[in-house]
Design a protein around this motif. Sequence first.
Motif, PDB file in Angstrom:
ATOM      1  N   VAL A 178     -32.307  -2.533  23.632  1.00 42.35           N
ATOM      2  CA  VAL A 178     -32.964  -1.251  23.380  1.00 42.35           C
ATOM      3  C   VAL A 178     -31.861  -0.233  23.067  1.00 42.35           C
ATOM      4  O   VAL A 178     -31.161   0.230  23.953  1.00 42.35           O
ATOM      5  CB  VAL A 178     -33.801  -0.806  24.590  1.00 42.35           C
ATOM      6  N   SER A 179     -31.724   0.088  21.794  1.00 42.45           N
ATOM      7  CA  SER A 179     -30.659   1.000  21.374  1.00 42.45           C
ATOM      8  C   SER A 179     -31.056   2.450  21.605  1.00 42.45           C
ATOM      9  O   SER A 179     -32.237   2.788  21.729  1.00 42.45           O
ATOM     10  CB  SER A 179     -30.356   0.783  19.889  1.00 42.45           C
ATOM     11  N   SER A 180     -30.064   3.324  21.627  1.00 43.27           N
ATOM     12  CA  SER A 180     -30.336   4.754  21.771  1.00 43.27           C
ATOM     13  C   SER A 180     -31.134   5.257  20.571  1.00 43.27           C
ATOM     14  O   SER A 180     -32.018   6.106  20.717  1.00 43.27           O
ATOM     15  CB  SER A 180     -29.022   5.530  21.893  1.00 43.27           C
ATOM     16  N   GLN A 181     -30.841   4.726  19.373  1.00 40.22           N
ATOM     17  CA  GLN A 181     -31.596   5.102  18.176  1.00 40.22           C
ATOM     18  C   GLN A 181     -33.054   4.666  18.314  1.00 40.22           C
ATOM     19  O   GLN A 181     -33.971   5.399  17.959  1.00 40.22           O
ATOM     20  CB  GLN A 181     -30.987   4.427  16.938  1.00 40.22           C
ATOM     21  N   GLY A 182     -33.252   3.454  18.831  1.00 42.29           N
ATOM     22  CA  GLY A 182     -34.601   2.939  19.029  1.00 42.29           C
ATOM     23  C   GLY A 182     -35.410   3.808  19.982  1.00 42.29           C
ATOM     24  O   GLY A 182     -36.593   4.071  19.764  1.00 42.29           O
ATOM     25  N   LEU A 183     -34.750   4.279  21.044  1.00 37.47           N
ATOM     26  CA  LEU A 183     -35.418   5.153  22.012  1.00 37.47           C
ATOM     27  C   LEU A 183     -35.680   6.533  21.406  1.00 37.47           C
ATOM     28  O   LEU A 183     -36.758   7.095  21.570  1.00 37.47           O
ATOM     29  CB  LEU A 183     -34.577   5.269  23.279  1.00 37.47           C
ATOM     30  N   MET A 184     -34.709   7.056  20.674  1.00 41.43           N
ATOM     31  CA  MET A 184     -34.858   8.374  20.061  1.00 41.43           C
ATOM     32  C   MET A 184     -35.995   8.388  19.035  1.00 41.43           C
ATOM     33  O   MET A 184     -36.739   9.369  18.926  1.00 41.43           O
ATOM     34  CB  MET A 184     -33.543   8.781  19.384  1.00 41.43           C
ATOM     35  N   LEU A 185     -36.136   7.283  18.288  1.00 41.34           N
ATOM     36  CA  LEU A 185     -37.139   7.198  17.225  1.00 41.34           C
ATOM     37  C   LEU A 185     -38.448   6.568  17.705  1.00 41.34           C
ATOM     38  O   LEU A 185     -39.270   6.138  16.888  1.00 41.34           O
ATOM     39  CB  LEU A 185     -36.567   6.410  16.040  1.00 41.34           C
ATOM     40  N   HIS A 186     -38.634   6.475  19.017  1.00 35.74           N
ATOM     41  CA  HIS A 186     -39.892   6.019  19.630  1.00 35.74           C
ATOM     42  C   HIS A 186     -40.278   4.588  19.234  1.00 35.74           C
ATOM     43  O   HIS A 186     -41.465   4.247  19.225  1.00 35.74           O
ATOM     44  CB  HIS A 186     -41.047   6.959  19.273  1.00 35.74           C
ATOM     45  N   ARG A 187     -39.294   3.745  18.931  1.00 36.89           N
ATOM     46  CA  ARG A 187     -39.623   2.373  18.521  1.00 36.89           C
ATOM     47  C   ARG A 187     -40.205   1.564  19.677  1.00 36.89           C
ATOM     48  O   ARG A 187     -40.930   0.598  19.455  1.00 36.89           O
ATOM     49  CB  ARG A 187     -38.379   1.679  17.946  1.00 36.89           C
ATOM     50  N   THR A 188     -39.879   1.955  20.906  1.00 35.55           N
ATOM     51  CA  THR A 188     -40.403   1.233  22.073  1.00 35.55           C
ATOM     52  C   THR A 188     -41.452   2.054  22.831  1.00 35.55           C
ATOM     53  O   THR A 188     -41.807   1.716  23.956  1.00 35.55           O
ATOM     54  CB  THR A 188     -39.263   0.861  23.046  1.00 35.55           C
ATOM     55  N   ALA A 189     -41.951   3.118  22.215  1.00 38.43           N
ATOM     56  CA  ALA A 189     -42.961   3.954  22.873  1.00 38.43           C
ATOM     57  C   ALA A 189     -44.197   3.128  23.211  1.00 38.43           C
ATOM     58  O   ALA A 189     -44.594   2.240  22.461  1.00 38.43           O
ATOM     59  CB  ALA A 189     -43.350   5.117  21.961  1.00 38.43           C
ATOM     60  N   GLY A 190     -44.771   3.408  24.383  1.00 35.43           N
ATOM     61  CA  GLY A 190     -45.978   2.699  24.801  1.00 35.43           C
ATOM     62  C   GLY A 190     -45.728   1.380  25.498  1.00 35.43           C
ATOM     63  O   GLY A 190     -46.655   0.752  26.003  1.00 35.43           O
ATOM     64  N   ILE A 191     -44.470   0.928  25.533  1.00 37.61           N
ATOM     65  CA  ILE A 191     -44.143  -0.327  26.222  1.00 37.61           C
ATOM     66  C   ILE A 191     -43.724   0.003  27.653  1.00 37.61           C
ATOM     67  O   ILE A 191     -42.810   0.807  27.863  1.00 37.61           O
ATOM     68  CB  ILE A 191     -42.992  -1.077  25.508  1.00 37.61           C
ATOM     69  N   LEU A 192     -44.374  -0.605  28.621  1.00 38.60           N
ATOM     70  CA  LEU A 192     -43.926  -0.485  30.008  1.00 38.60           C
ATOM     71  C   LEU A 192     -43.049  -1.703  30.305  1.00 38.60           C
ATOM     72  O   LEU A 192     -43.539  -2.823  30.423  1.00 38.60           O
ATOM     73  CB  LEU A 192     -45.110  -0.438  30.971  1.00 38.60           C
TER      74      LEU A 192
END
Length: 491
Positions: A178-192
């Motif tokens: 999980v990259s910082s870019q991925g987190l910033m761009l909401h690529r993992t949003a909604g995943i618990l």
Amino acid sequence: MKLSKLLERLDYTCLQGDMDKEITGIYNDSRKVTEGALFLCIRGAVSDGHAYAAQVAEKGASVIVVQDSVEVPESVTVIQVEDSRYAMALIAAAWYDYPAEKLRVIGITGTKGKTTTTYMIRSILEAAGHKVGLIGTIEAIIGDKVIPACNTTPESMTIQEYFAEMVQIGCDSVVMEVSSQGLMLHRTAGILFEIGIFTNLEPDHIGPAEHSSFEEYLECKSRLFRQCKLGIMNADDKHLEEILKGHTCQVETYGFAENADFRATDTKLVSAPGYLGIDYYVSGKRNFQVEIDIPGKFSVYNSLAAIAVCDHFGVTDENIVSALRLAKVKGRIEMIKVSDEFTLMIDYAHNAMALESLLTTLKEYHPKRLVCLFGCGGNRSKSRRFEMGEVSGKLADFTIITSDNPRFEEPEAILADIESAISKTEGKYIKITDRKEAIAYAIHHGQPGDVIVLAGKGHEDYQEICGVKHPMDERVLIKEILEEDAAKAIR
């Protein structure tokens, strides 16, 4: 799928059109839109999806999701959201029927160690009988299917598609970078995430196209620990307290610190011709001896993180020990046997920070000579060439400067820039433009007790020249060199 189902976890406003629609597909690429599809207008680095709203409406898109206003026929439903990237992640999850909720999802963030740790975790869990998917910098692995990666953390629609495939083939868990870019761009949003891991933090990925500051970089990393149940954290990292600011998860720690839940003691370097490793004792929540076929202190950290994760899967000590001995990562301190007298390895170190860490680690094994072969990519910051040249000149006993991905630059010009930095140090060096010739030189001039590292390419299997990626895998080059040597010996 009904539009209402796709939007069920989103806050939105319907600006126009009918909500009672059946959606035939979801897209964020206007070229792929089909009749009856939903199109997401994403603001990208190069183009803005809002500019294509009228075009996709003409192609038959029945719903358009926007942040900004657009002009389309009244028959097209327009859904406005605060952030269309965030909306894309939740819509994609709904489209694939929330596959993450059918998997135990393990996410790893940090500056270094993400890739190696994902493979270690997968190796241990698979050995213990789990079926594990993987998503990372090198590739995504879904059963027997291997997909080369474009981004460390793919776009949210791709992640959800991969998760759905994993569920379909019977995976019970997935481990992903999980990259910082991925987190910033909401690529993992909604995943618990069931488990989130923090490896370490150093200044990196800061610039116009990435993060504006170290503070932003840190904050983006910290977001993982507000969307996971359990955080497994490096107790020794100086930024741990800042990473945990605002966390909502339970916390466990690993490292060398006495208060770490999983700690390493009695660390010993292990070496033999063609082999470097490290041995240590795990104590705390688990207690057993470990030996890893990957050298360096960072290998201790990576393996401790993997052990801490697998503890929550009930994996036995025996399974952990045997699986860690077999865990290998393509292009990450990957040892290639070419001689009984010296050690040769391939590593992805492609910037000064990574190269310094690697060479410093290898020097701890007291090789007769530390030989470093590397180049730098064309059409990239020249400062990287000067920095890497200085690092290799200071830490390696001998440097072989060669070509990497020259792109649209002349390889010799890149080599000259590296040479200008290395010549200011006391390090000895040679320039050989052709990478295969350079590797052959390294092998043919290897001395007993040497450690030779081919840096920069790692898992890459191509060389980019003038916009074309030509096949070039260092493992293949080494094999060809050894076969050519054998043929000459016969003659």
